[in-house]
Design a protein around this motif. Structure first.
Motif, PDB file in Angstrom:
ATOM      1  N   THR A 295       0.805  -1.216   0.000  1.00  0.00           N
ATOM      2  CA  THR A 295       0.000   0.000   0.000  1.00  0.00           C
ATOM      3  C   THR A 295       0.836   1.263   0.000  1.00  0.00           C
TER       4      THR A 295
ATOM      5  N   PHE B 132      -2.828   2.362   6.077  1.00  0.00           N
ATOM      6  CA  PHE B 132      -3.385   3.669   5.712  1.00  0.00           C
ATOM      7  C   PHE B 132      -2.858   4.780   6.621  1.00  0.00           C
TER       8      PHE B 132
ATOM      9  N   GLY C  40      -7.930  -1.067   0.128  1.00  0.00           N
ATOM     10  CA  GLY C  40      -7.032  -2.061   0.720  1.00  0.00           C
ATOM     11  C   GLY C  40      -7.806  -3.202   1.336  1.00  0.00           C
ATOM     12  N   GLN C  41      -7.408  -4.416   1.014  1.00  0.00           N
ATOM     13  CA  GLN C  41      -8.096  -5.605   1.526  1.00  0.00           C
ATOM     14  C   GLN C  41      -7.071  -6.613   1.996  1.00  0.00           C
TER      15      GLN C  41
ATOM     16  N   PHE D 246     -10.434   0.782   3.610  1.00  0.00           N
ATOM     17  CA  PHE D 246      -9.795  -0.450   4.064  1.00  0.00           C
ATOM     18  C   PHE D 246     -10.805  -1.339   4.766  1.00  0.00           C
TER      19      PHE D 246
ATOM     20  N   ASP E  84     -12.318   3.068   7.518  1.00  0.00           N
ATOM     21  CA  ASP E  84     -11.776   1.812   8.040  1.00  0.00           C
ATOM     22  C   ASP E  84     -12.914   0.869   8.405  1.00  0.00           C
TER      23      ASP E  84
ATOM     24  N   LYS F  76      -3.561  -3.506   8.723  1.00  0.00           N
ATOM     25  CA  LYS F  76      -4.189  -2.514   7.854  1.00  0.00           C
ATOM     26  C   LYS F  76      -4.079  -1.097   8.419  1.00  0.00           C
TER      27      LYS F  76
END
Length: 490
Positions: A59, A83, A71-72, A221, A191, A79
């Protein structure tokens, strides 16, 4: 290994780019290699964070370039910093002016970044992670959520903040009162977007996004990506890059280093089973998940009577009591946290070795997030699910959706030899913790914070003490006004 992009179709005008699986990059890469600021790398290294996880490594190069990102990755794979680091890099603070990276006129007291999260617990978790990463640059991060008094949050906003992390309801409330200015937001993060949709926050999220500047970076995310989340991305993101981080040795839906056990159990025997499981060899902190608030409160009380240092987190508790239990759990004063699914996301506590599903979760997504509280950041963990006879059909749907091998769980009781064998429970263990092992300080050792406002009146310490004093005085005054009834008026 390079995150794939979506090609723009003719209609609609803004659509995600096509998806490919992204796998682990070089194991020797450090955060400094990925181009983050030296001060941020220094702050991370001070707490022992040097090497990124796959979702972070994939990322950062994309997000640092200013591109919108979806984003996964599986829960517990990092995570938040995925971010959080690009978000912090996009914020201008006095340290940047001193280092010659920014001009003084670029400084502002209004928030420059906004993170929207579905729950209070996740709000606190994200805030703590951002404060840790931004410590050297002295980035001001404020958490805003309901259940706390307005005044401290309003005062903090008036003094000036750089990043706001909040839940949709309180964010909209303060923005509507013009206490929260959103005109200077450069970066927006959603998020756990799927959870926000499940909780019905979609209209509030859309209202927030409509108040933000059109020119901004947006990052979304989540561990799962249902169609509604992709639809949200189509409407509010500009050609996002969809990054899905996977590990070549971890192809299933669940994290490979979590050992899963599923037992068919009788509801009357579950407290005894849980008490014995909690005495397994090598057990550290443990979380016990229930579907209902009443069950969570009852299980926490039963475990406390059996000698375990337990706390509870569920919707019937005031925010002060919930935060008290979470602090006690993080500080090790309590080693068993009994909770509803309000805690299935966002709680990232180091040392959680066991997760016990006291009741079968509603669906496969809830199951993933529950067991994701252990086995985080590359550590190993154990997840135990106790399935009632009535819940077998529900469990079989979850089992099929996640392609697990527990279609017909073995009938198990607290005395079953295989329970002791597979979970490493010492032979002869009973459902009461021996007094010699009751070494934790317990929930009472953690003070209840006075949150102010309506919350303190409902569950705070000062209001409760005053109410207790009034209650003690009331019988005395009542007795002095009592009349004596006599026969015949004499």
């Amino acid at each position: 290994m390079v995150p794939a992009r979506y090609g723009r179709p003719a209609s609609p005008p803004r659509a995600p780019r096509h998806t490919e699986e992204a796998t682990t990059l070089s194991a020797t890469t450090t955060f400094r290699d990925l181009g983050i600021l030296p001060e941020t790398a220094e702050a991370l290294e001070a707490v022992g964070i040097v090497t990124p996880f796959p979702i972070q490594e994939l990322t950062l190069p994309v997000a640092l370039a200013g591109t919108d990102v979806i984003g996964q990755a599986k829960t517990g794979t990092g995570k938040t910093l995925g971010f959080g680091l690009p978000l912090l890099e996009n914020v201008t603070v006095p340290a940047d002016v001193e280092a010659g990276r920014a001009r003084p006129e670029e400084l502002t007291e209004a928030p420059q970044a906004l993170v929207v999260v579905p729950t209070r617990e996740l709000c606190q978790q994200v805030t703590n992670d951002l404060l840790t990463a931004g410590k050297v640059r002295n980035v001001r991060v404020l958490s805003i959520y309901g259940g706390r008094a307005y005044e401290p949050q309003v005062e903090a906003l008036a003094r000036g903040v750089d990043v706001v992390v909040g839940t949709p309801g309180r964010l909209l409330d303060l923005a509507g009162q013009r206490k929260l200015r959103l005109s200077q937001i450069r970066t927006l993060v959603l998020d756990e977007a799927d959870e926000m949709l499940d909780l019905g926050f979609l209209p509030d999220v859309e209202k927030i996004m409509e108040q933000l500047p059109a020119k901004r970076q947006t990052m979304l995310f989540s561990a799962t990506m249902p169609g509604q989340v992709i639809g949200l991305a189509r409407r509010y993101m500009s050609q996002p890059t969809h990054i899905r981080a996977t590990d070549p040795d971890d192809a299933g839906a669940t994290v490979a280093n979590i050992t899963q056990h599923v037992f068919r159990a009788h509801s009357m025997d579950k407290p005894e089973m849980v008490a014995r499981i909690l005495q397994a060899n090598g057990r550290g902190l443990a979380m016990v998940f229930c579907r209902t608030k009443r069950t969570a409160a009852d299980v926490a009380d039963q475990l406390a009577r059996r000698g375990f240092a337990s706390g509870a987190v569920h919707g019937d508790l005031g925010q002060g009591a919930r935060e008290q239990a979470l602090r006690a759990f993080r500080n090790g004063k309590v080693d068993v946290l009994v909770c509803t699914d309000v805690a299935a996301r966002g709680i990232d506590v180091e040392g959680v070795t066991h997760v016990i599903n006291y009741q079968t979760p509603e669906d496969e997504k809830t199951y993933l997030h529950r067991i994701g509280r252990t086995g985080r950041a590359g550590n190993t963990g154990t997840a135990v699910t106790l399935v009632d006879w009535d819940d077998i059909p529900r469990w079989q749907l979850i089992n099929k959706a996640l392609n697990l091998d527990f279609h017909d769980p073995a009938e198990t009781y607290s005395t079953s030899p295989h329970l002791f064998e597979v979970l490493g429970i010492p032979e002869g263990t009973k459902g009461i913790l021996p007094r010699a092992e009751r070494t934790r300080a317990g929930l009472a050792a953690e003070e209840v914070e006075d949150l102010g406002g309506r919350e303190s009146k409902r569950s705070g310490g000062g209001g409760r003490a005053k109410a207790g004093a009034e209650e003690a005085e009331r019988p005395r005054r009542t007795r002095s006004r009592q009349r004596r009834r006599t026969r015949g008026g004499v």
